[in-house]
Design an enzyme around this catalytic site. Sequence first.
Site, mmCIF file in Angstrom:
data_model
loop_
_atom_site.group_PDB
_atom_site.id
_atom_site.type_symbol
_atom_site.label_atom_id
_atom_site.label_comp_id
_atom_site.label_asym_id
_atom_site.label_seq_id
_atom_site.Cartn_x
_atom_site.Cartn_y
_atom_site.Cartn_z
ATOM 1 C CB SER A 156 -7.781 3.218 3.157
ATOM 2 O OG SER A 156 -7.128 2.842 4.042
ATOM 3 C CE LYS B 243 -3.801 1.928 2.719
ATOM 4 N NZ LYS B 243 -4.878 1.655 3.886
ATOM 5 C CB SER C 178 -8.028 0.596 5.923
ATOM 6 O OG SER C 178 -8.829 1.589 6.047
#
Length: 446
Positions: free
Chosen positions: A157, A82, A181
Amino acid sequence: MTDKKWADHSACDIGRAIGQGEICPVELAESYLDAISAHPDGQRIYARLTRDRALDEAMAARGRARAGLRRGVLDGVPVSWKDLFDTAHIATESGTALLRGRVPTADATVLRAMTQAGTVCLGKTHMTEFAYSGLGLNPVTETPPCINNPQAVPGGSSSGAAASVAFGLAAVAIGSDTGGSVRIPAAWNDLVGLKTTSGRLSLAGVVPLAPKFDTVGPLARSVEDCAQVLADMENRPAPDLRGATLAGRRFLVLEGAPFDGIRDQPAQGFEQAVTRLEQAGAQIDRATLAPVEDALALSPIIYTPECYAQWRELIETRPEAVFSPILERFRSGRDYIATDYLAAWDALRAHRQAYLAQTAGYDAVLLPTAANLPPDAARLMQDHAYFTIENLLTLRNTRIGNMLGLCVLTLPTAIPSVGISLMAPPMAEDRLLRLGAAAETVVRGG
């Protein structure tokens, strides 16, 4: 990928194939990199590739494999990261224009640990801006696709993280979870996701949102993959998942708030999964727990001031550069006073202790991972009220685990984009992963 297609295999299966000489790590890395570049949504999933690094790491893994010196099961396995994990000399921008061009000089601690374990860093995946939404919608950079619905958001996310694995463009992905997330995009893309206990894994070199809640966790095709990633990040042997069973296990279905406003398919998928657990020998109880309801009520005053304090100075220099719903969420934390914030934390600590006391007799607490399915991306962009409603509903169930300081594992069910979550006490990840290993095939009806 040599003479077999491995894109839909688990990371540990790929690693074992490397160890058996069936896969060359360099050819494997090249095949993933080429697949990402050729994929029609590759640039929506990856913010940037780390091709040179990946090939260097793959060549080193090939050398270790030939010499019989592999560092572990995942040595030579390609991983996506990420875009809030620092990568030395590679931009790390956390999905926002306000951090564009931010280039760290060192790797995040968890990335360094995974590199030491021999994994291959493919690149950085797109994410929600500042990691501050559960939907995965990001018009500032890119909105990755959802594996089950091309018109829908993928969850966030860690949106690109989930998409990278679901679309076969990484063997496993590393994301972060502050309010859901890891678990939401894992559930919506039919993956396994592990939210670790706050404080268990280092946040050094991880772009923060709310440091008291930020956690690091994997998104993968199997519970075994999650267990191995956690072990590699901690430089220890993975827990033995063999022989895990559901017979005699006690689960509590958390009623009340997790089912408020739940949509039909998430409810159906969850209940089917619970029935299968019971048929496999587990004992199922159901209850509403006051500490859960009380903790959720504290969420606005606990979360939003910390997030706004973290980024206030930068955001207010260029507020027009921030996606408006994200800006609104940040600014909702600016009007709380310190005495209320501190009192809320005192209350939350008491609720955490009460919850642990009330659930001490259970192996895990069960709830639907998300109460909704992935919403339509175009409507989220056009309808502010719809965005607000869906984002709050998306995060409601997962936030319970963060507020109560728990570790949580989400497993895919038989219905696409529907997950079931197993919550366990702080630092009980190994026990939770054994439960998950016993449950993962059962809840999917396999």
